[in-house]
Design an enzyme around this catalytic site. Structure first.
Site, PDB file in Angstrom:
ATOM      1  CG  HIS A  55      14.468 -22.122  30.207  1.00  0.00           C
ATOM      2  ND1 HIS A  55      15.783 -22.213  30.388  1.00  0.00           N
ATOM      3  CD2 HIS A  55      14.232 -22.883  29.133  1.00  0.00           C
ATOM      4  CE1 HIS A  55      16.400 -22.947  29.602  1.00  0.00           C
ATOM      5  NE2 HIS A  55      15.278 -23.413  28.774  1.00  0.00           N
ATOM      6  CE1 TYR A  75       5.903 -16.500  11.963  1.00  0.00           C
ATOM      7  CE2 TYR A  75       5.911 -15.215  10.296  1.00  0.00           C
ATOM      8  CZ  TYR A  75       5.932 -16.507  10.941  1.00  0.00           C
ATOM      9  OH  TYR A  75       5.495 -17.622  10.094  1.00  0.00           O
ATOM     10  NE  ARG A 128      -1.802 -13.984  11.456  1.00  0.00           N
ATOM     11  CZ  ARG A 128      -1.709 -14.522  10.544  1.00  0.00           C
ATOM     12  NH1 ARG A 128      -2.498 -15.233   9.866  1.00  0.00           N
ATOM     13  NH2 ARG A 128      -0.779 -13.918   9.709  1.00  0.00           N
ATOM     14  CE  LYS A 138       2.286 -15.106  10.284  1.00  0.00           C
ATOM     15  NZ  LYS A 138       2.495 -16.363   9.661  1.00  0.00           N
ATOM     16  NE  ARG A 194      19.715 -20.826  26.973  1.00  0.00           N
ATOM     17  CZ  ARG A 194      19.562 -21.822  27.476  1.00  0.00           C
ATOM     18  NH1 ARG A 194      19.827 -22.299  28.652  1.00  0.00           N
ATOM     19  NH2 ARG A 194      18.725 -22.759  26.779  1.00  0.00           N
ATOM     20  CD  GLU A 237      -1.009 -24.495   9.639  1.00  0.00           C
ATOM     21  OE1 GLU A 237      -1.501 -23.465   9.314  1.00  0.00           O
ATOM     22  OE2 GLU A 237      -0.378 -24.362  10.798  1.00  0.00           O
TER      23      GLU A 237
HETATM   24  N1  PDD Z   1       2.940 -17.707   6.752  1.00  0.00           N
HETATM   25  N2  PDD Z   1      -0.063 -21.400   8.202  1.00  0.00           N
HETATM   26  C1  PDD Z   1       1.225 -21.241   8.521  1.00  0.00           C
HETATM   27  C2  PDD Z   1       2.027 -22.023   9.214  1.00  0.00           C
HETATM   28  C3  PDD Z   1       1.901 -20.066   8.053  1.00  0.00           C
HETATM   29  O1  PDD Z   1       3.063 -19.720   8.344  1.00  0.00           O
HETATM   30  C4  PDD Z   1       1.049 -19.184   7.167  1.00  0.00           C
HETATM   31  C5  PDD Z   1       1.511 -17.992   6.703  1.00  0.00           C
HETATM   32  C6  PDD Z   1      -0.299 -19.169   6.944  1.00  0.00           C
HETATM   33  C7  PDD Z   1      -1.298 -18.357   6.153  1.00  0.00           C
HETATM   34  O2  PDD Z   1      -1.481 -17.249   6.912  1.00  0.00           O
HETATM   35  P1  PDD Z   1      -1.542 -15.842   5.992  1.00  0.00           P
HETATM   36  O3  PDD Z   1      -2.943 -16.160   5.191  1.00  0.00           O
HETATM   37  O4  PDD Z   1      -2.340 -14.903   7.170  1.00  0.00           O
HETATM   38  O5  PDD Z   1      -0.525 -15.604   5.355  1.00  0.00           O
HETATM   39  C8  PDD Z   1      -0.691 -20.584   7.529  1.00  0.00           C
HETATM   40  C9  PDD Z   1       3.787 -16.671   6.246  1.00  0.00           C
HETATM   41  C10 PDD Z   1       3.126 -16.107   5.039  1.00  0.00           C
HETATM   42  C11 PDD Z   1       5.360 -16.792   6.604  1.00  0.00           C
HETATM   43  O6  PDD Z   1       5.582 -17.388   7.368  1.00  0.00           O
HETATM   44  O7  PDD Z   1       5.880 -16.468   5.641  1.00  0.00           O
END
Ligand code: PDD
Length: 286
Positions: free
Chosen positions: A101, A31, A50, A146, A99, A178
């Protein structure tokens, strides 16, 4: 509110996916969240790049070219009632008839886009900073991707919210990683510090912009591992994300960060960030 699902634009509450969708069964999907200001997506190219990295990382062919993605995103954001939006896109490995994996063969991916009003931090939060809670990073070791596998992030954020904090800041092996949905920067003796974008964290688009703005403005900056002790003795602590931009943290685990009020470099960086964003998303009057 218009959404896009697998080739169709339709009202969001009419969008339906199969319970066999691999996003639902396995969190097998990617996403992005793209902020939109004045109906202009901000740094959309970087988000699409990304997305490509995430899809490559999970072996899912990108169903669209960047040009098609841009068109689809544009159509959804144009139909929204809001000028400032959080545009959301998701791609999953689709719905098989059973289903299993391992990857299915010949299953079309699910592509979903919707957009909501952008919820930005309040003026008070920007001015006074937010509270954060430190937590152990319980996620897998592909935090650079992501993906929609966000249960650990959800549980950690909820732990923070339950004690009145705006974000959970994660530590792994004694090192800062983070936030649950943000990257973390700290200022120590005038130097900006942030952990490297390896498999332990998501390479945030706003993190990258902050690094570029620091470089452009001659702010000394180090990208390296940051210990828990360094984080706890920092003069300033900030969160960055597409929806929060640069947001100061004023307390960590109930203890004041620095003097307990947002510091000067954070204020300056937030102003640089906003100026850059306003320039990039300026509405062109015709
Ligand atoms: N999240 N780290 C994580 C785990 C994140 O989910 C996000 C962003 C960031 C910052 O990434 P960016 O600067 O590209 O938004 C760092 C989004 C906003 C969300 O999941 O809603």
């Amino acid at each position: 509110m218009t959404a896009y699902l697998n080739g169709q634009f339709l009202p969001l509450d009419e969008a339906r996916i199969s319970p066999l969708d691999r996003g639902f069964l396995f969190a097998d999907g990617a996403y992005e969240v793209v902020p939109v200001y004045q109906r202009r997506p901000f740094l959309v190219e970087a988000h699409l790049q990304r997305l490509q990295r995430t899809l490559d990382g999970i072996g899912l062919p990108n169903p669209h070219t960047f040009a098609v993605w841009r068109e689809l995103l544009q159509r959804v954001l144009a139909d929204s009632a809001f000028d400032d939006q959080a545009l959301y896109l998701q791609v999953t490995r689709g719905a098989d008839s059973k289903r299993e994996h391992a990857f299915p063969s010949a299953v079309a991916p699910t592509v979903f886009i919707c957009s909501h009003a952008l919820v930005s931090p309040s003026a008070a939060q920007r001015e006074l900073g937010v509270a954060a809670l430190s937590v152990a990073d319980s996620r897998w070791l592909h935090c650079d991707l992501k993906t929609v596998a966000l249960l650990a992030n959800v549980l950690l954020r909820q732990q923070a919210v339950a004690v009145g904090c705006a974000e959970a800041i994660m530590l792994r092996d004694g090192l800062l990683t983070e936030g649950a949905s943000s990257n973390v920067f700290l200022v120590s003796d005038g130097v900006l510090l942030t952990p490297p974008a390896d498999q332990r964290i998501l390479a945030g688009i706003s993190r990258q912009l902050v690094l570029e703005l620091a470089d452009r403005n001659g702010v000394p900056c180090e990208i390296r591992d940051v210990s828990e002790a360094e984080m706890r003795s920092a003069d300033e602590l900030w969160l960055t994300s597409s929806t929060r931009e640069v947001l100061p943290v004023s307390t960590l685990d109930g203890q004041a960060v620095g003097s307990g009020v947002p510091g000067p470099l954070g204020r300056q960086m937030a102003a640089w960030y906003r100026a850059y964003r306003e320039q990039a998303t300026r509405r062109v009057d015709v």
